[in-house]
Design a protein around this motif. Sequence first.
Motif, PDB file in Angstrom:
ATOM      1  N   SER A  52      -9.072  26.985   2.341  1.00 61.05           N
ATOM      2  CA  SER A  52      -7.874  26.268   1.902  1.00 61.05           C
ATOM      3  C   SER A  52      -7.257  25.561   3.105  1.00 61.05           C
ATOM      4  O   SER A  52      -6.576  26.172   3.911  1.00 61.05           O
ATOM      5  N   VAL A  53      -7.538  24.277   3.220  1.00 60.44           N
ATOM      6  CA  VAL A  53      -7.065  23.506   4.366  1.00 60.44           C
ATOM      7  C   VAL A  53      -6.028  22.497   3.866  1.00 60.44           C
ATOM      8  O   VAL A  53      -6.327  21.694   2.981  1.00 60.44           O
ATOM      9  N   PRO A  54      -4.811  22.551   4.403  1.00 63.71           N
ATOM     10  CA  PRO A  54      -3.770  21.654   3.905  1.00 63.71           C
ATOM     11  C   PRO A  54      -4.011  20.214   4.353  1.00 63.71           C
ATOM     12  O   PRO A  54      -4.354  19.983   5.511  1.00 63.71           O
ATOM     13  N   ILE A  55      -3.859  19.275   3.438  1.00 71.83           N
ATOM     14  CA  ILE A  55      -3.991  17.862   3.815  1.00 71.83           C
ATOM     15  C   ILE A  55      -2.856  17.033   3.215  1.00 71.83           C
ATOM     16  O   ILE A  55      -2.327  17.366   2.152  1.00 71.83           O
ATOM     17  N   VAL A  56      -2.494  15.975   3.916  1.00 73.37           N
ATOM     18  CA  VAL A  56      -1.598  14.969   3.369  1.00 73.37           C
ATOM     19  C   VAL A  56      -2.270  13.621   3.577  1.00 73.37           C
ATOM     20  O   VAL A  56      -2.630  13.258   4.690  1.00 73.37           O
ATOM     21  N   LEU A  57      -2.479  12.913   2.483  1.00 72.04           N
ATOM     22  CA  LEU A  57      -3.030  11.560   2.550  1.00 72.04           C
ATOM     23  C   LEU A  57      -1.872  10.621   2.322  1.00 72.04           C
ATOM     24  O   LEU A  57      -1.146  10.755   1.335  1.00 72.04           O
ATOM     25  N   PHE A  58      -1.724   9.642   3.208  1.00 72.33           N
ATOM     26  CA  PHE A  58      -0.598   8.726   3.055  1.00 72.33           C
ATOM     27  C   PHE A  58      -1.045   7.301   3.362  1.00 72.33           C
ATOM     28  O   PHE A  58      -1.515   7.010   4.459  1.00 72.33           O
ATOM     29  N   ALA A  59      -0.921   6.439   2.377  1.00 69.21           N
ATOM     30  CA  ALA A  59      -1.248   5.017   2.582  1.00 69.21           C
ATOM     31  C   ALA A  59       0.072   4.250   2.564  1.00 69.21           C
ATOM     32  O   ALA A  59       0.839   4.335   1.612  1.00 69.21           O
ATOM     33  N   ASP A  60       0.318   3.541   3.636  1.00 70.17           N
ATOM     34  CA  ASP A  60       1.625   2.917   3.834  1.00 70.17           C
ATOM     35  C   ASP A  60       1.705   1.560   3.141  1.00 70.17           C
ATOM     36  O   ASP A  60       1.038   0.605   3.541  1.00 70.17           O
ATOM     37  N   ARG A  61       2.524   1.469   2.113  1.00 67.53           N
ATOM     38  CA  ARG A  61       2.627   0.216   1.344  1.00 67.53           C
ATOM     39  C   ARG A  61       3.226  -0.921   2.167  1.00 67.53           C
ATOM     40  O   ARG A  61       3.025  -2.085   1.855  1.00 67.53           O
ATOM     41  N   LEU A  62       3.963  -0.560   3.220  1.00 65.85           N
ATOM     42  CA  LEU A  62       4.562  -1.611   4.059  1.00 65.85           C
ATOM     43  C   LEU A  62       3.481  -2.409   4.790  1.00 65.85           C
ATOM     44  O   LEU A  62       3.706  -3.509   5.245  1.00 65.85           O
ATOM     45  N   LYS A  63       2.276  -1.838   4.892  1.00 67.88           N
ATOM     46  CA  LYS A  63       1.196  -2.519   5.606  1.00 67.88           C
ATOM     47  C   LYS A  63       0.344  -3.375   4.680  1.00 67.88           C
ATOM     48  O   LYS A  63      -0.685  -3.904   5.077  1.00 67.88           O
ATOM     49  N   LEU A  64       0.750  -3.486   3.410  1.00 67.06           N
ATOM     50  CA  LEU A  64      -0.039  -4.265   2.442  1.00 67.06           C
ATOM     51  C   LEU A  64       0.327  -5.738   2.506  1.00 67.06           C
ATOM     52  O   LEU A  64       1.483  -6.096   2.737  1.00 67.06           O
ATOM     53  N   LYS A  65      -0.672  -6.601   2.239  1.00 63.49           N
ATOM     54  CA  LYS A  65      -0.365  -8.021   2.040  1.00 63.49           C
ATOM     55  C   LYS A  65       0.307  -8.141   0.676  1.00 63.49           C
ATOM     56  O   LYS A  65       0.060  -7.313  -0.220  1.00 63.49           O
ATOM     57  N   SER A  66       1.107  -9.179   0.500  1.00 62.59           N
ATOM     58  CA  SER A  66       1.859  -9.245  -0.751  1.00 62.59           C
ATOM     59  C   SER A  66       0.918  -9.421  -1.941  1.00 62.59           C
ATOM     60  O   SER A  66      -0.137 -10.057  -1.845  1.00 62.59           O
ATOM     61  N   GLY A  67       1.284  -8.812  -3.050  1.00 66.29           N
ATOM     62  CA  GLY A  67       0.469  -8.900  -4.259  1.00 66.29           C
ATOM     63  C   GLY A  67      -0.663  -7.882  -4.323  1.00 66.29           C
ATOM     64  O   GLY A  67      -1.361  -7.787  -5.322  1.00 66.29           O
ATOM     65  N   ILE A  68      -0.834  -7.117  -3.269  1.00 68.18           N
ATOM     66  CA  ILE A  68      -1.924  -6.129  -3.247  1.00 68.18           C
ATOM     67  C   ILE A  68      -1.354  -4.723  -3.485  1.00 68.18           C
ATOM     68  O   ILE A  68      -0.282  -4.397  -2.985  1.00 68.18           O
ATOM     69  N   GLN A  69      -2.088  -3.929  -4.250  1.00 68.33           N
ATOM     70  CA  GLN A  69      -1.656  -2.553  -4.493  1.00 68.33           C
ATOM     71  C   GLN A  69      -2.670  -1.535  -3.938  1.00 68.33           C
ATOM     72  O   GLN A  69      -3.822  -1.870  -3.699  1.00 68.33           O
ATOM     73  N   ILE A  70      -2.207  -0.326  -3.824  1.00 69.72           N
ATOM     74  CA  ILE A  70      -3.122   0.762  -3.471  1.00 69.72           C
ATOM     75  C   ILE A  70      -3.551   1.399  -4.788  1.00 69.72           C
ATOM     76  O   ILE A  70      -2.714   1.869  -5.550  1.00 69.72           O
ATOM     77  N   GLU A  71      -4.833   1.377  -5.048  1.00 74.48           N
ATOM     78  CA  GLU A  71      -5.303   1.865  -6.347  1.00 74.48           C
ATOM     79  C   GLU A  71      -5.785   3.305  -6.333  1.00 74.48           C
ATOM     80  O   GLU A  71      -5.605   4.033  -7.294  1.00 74.48           O
ATOM     81  N   ARG A  72      -6.485   3.675  -5.245  1.00 71.66           N
ATOM     82  CA  ARG A  72      -7.051   5.031  -5.223  1.00 71.66           C
ATOM     83  C   ARG A  72      -6.883   5.630  -3.834  1.00 71.66           C
ATOM     84  O   ARG A  72      -6.859   4.922  -2.833  1.00 71.66           O
ATOM     85  N   LEU A  73      -6.788   6.947  -3.826  1.00 71.43           N
ATOM     86  CA  LEU A  73      -6.828   7.699  -2.568  1.00 71.43           C
ATOM     87  C   LEU A  73      -7.993   8.679  -2.677  1.00 71.43           C
ATOM     88  O   LEU A  73      -8.222   9.230  -3.759  1.00 71.43           O
TER      89      LEU A  73
END
Lengths: 262, 119, 156
Positions: C68-89
């Motif tokens: 059991s290894v704790p993880i946090v995945l974080f994708a920063d929306r501020l780094k996205l070009k406009s109109g682009i979304q994060i779909e999957r992690l």
Amino acid sequence: MRWLLVALGFSFAAYFGVAPPGRADPKPPPAAIQKPYALAQLRSGASFMAPHLQAQQRDDDQNPGMLWVDQGRDLFAADCARCHDAEAQKRLAAKLPRVTPNGPVVTLETQINRCQTDRVKRADYPLESQPLLALSSYLSFAARGEVYRAQSDVTSTEAWQRGRNAFTQVQGKLDFSCAACHDQMAGKRVRTQAISQGHGVGFPAYRVEWQGVGSLNRRLRACYFGMETLVPAQSDPILADLALYLAWRSEGLPLEAPAVRR
Amino acid sequence: MSEPSTSLNPPGRNARLIVPRLLQRGEEFTARLLIQHPMETGFRRDDAGKMLPANVIEEIILRFDGELVFRGRVLNALSANPSLAVLLTAQKSGTLSANWRDQMGNVGSISAELRVAGG
Amino acid sequence: MPSADRRALLHAAALAPWWWAALGPFGMAVHSQTPTADPPLDQQWQRARVERGGLSLDIPVVVETGTSVPIVLFADRLKLKSGIQIERLGVIAPKNPRPVALDVELGALMSQARLTTNIRLGASQSVIGVALLSDGTLWQHSVNVVLTGSACYDGT
């Protein structure tokens, strides 16, 4: 599991010099018996765990043991609450283990089963079964923060003496005793595991290795297994005697079940 | 050493869905899902040395009033009794619900009411 | 590469086709015997529009057991070009028997592309966090995790 004696650099000669194991004194003067750890030195097993496990224990929302507590709360409300009101529930777990005049030591688990058979009038729960762990987790959780008080004459009882003997007796292929690890080596490591002072206040506990909640009884059998000695059966009264000795030894530490352990 | 047989999924609750009691509109909060599940990998043996059949949760869907929050499509490596936490923003009161299904076809669900002040 | 490993990776890629790039040709890029000997992943991934981007994988670098290894995945929306979304992690653990560890689709309601959970690791390895953006770009962040003990059982 194999404990690497050599790597421990642990000297039995030194150990014998500090606290010779062996038979309990036939007539020990109760007041004179010193505990291995003074009150101010007592440290819960949690403080020897990795930070992420400590964090999981601190936050009930992250503690998987709370799933067992939830189930125990429901079961208790259905079967037991009519005799034990909300206030009483907070204290039940902190009163055990206890020596009875002519019988075996009563632990939380055996008492739950006594009420289950004599008062709820149903078949008792097997040790380590889900409903029993749920009930014991719930009652221990309800008593969280409470402090166990040993009976004043406990050190003169045979059960306590058997418990202390079992704790200090050297046994197994590796010539270990419980005391060798938990009294003498707390804070050091066996292989990759940090050794704690060996208190039972966190049990029933969620152990990552078990992938679930287990009782103190199971934890103690795991330690016997580690010592490469005969592992007592679940129902062996020596485990209840040890639980009694451990509760006396850790008197003053607040209950913290369900703890999270590796 | 063998334990007496115990049921892994006892009747009653086997999950928690944890959200704050009361939220302000626009407040960011954590929703945490905790599920009691062995997440059996299929690579472990029982006491008799027999391989335990794999049974992991294959899908978890979290929704708010029917709208998708997240969908776990592959959850192979989740630990036993997994916990998943995500961040949401409180816009209105409503129902947060989780549904999951494991390889053996067992399904589970749990829901929690979100109360947003003035929402 | 032993065919069983290769099959596992092909299987992994089939389960989550958008990871083909992260796995490299037939998963070669992420498969090796020792974590330190991993081939340079960046070259493989750059060809497939893999960017370090705004993804962070927060995971302890040394753990006692992999159960059991704790993880946090974080994708920063501020780094996205406009109109682009994060779909999957997702998380790839190349040395796990099932290398695709996690694949989570994000709905519009998540206020941040952040996922906190606990995973199993079968061995010391370089664990790869990935985020798939709506324009097909992959963000990745890998962390070398060392297991100090095996997940051995204590007989009870």
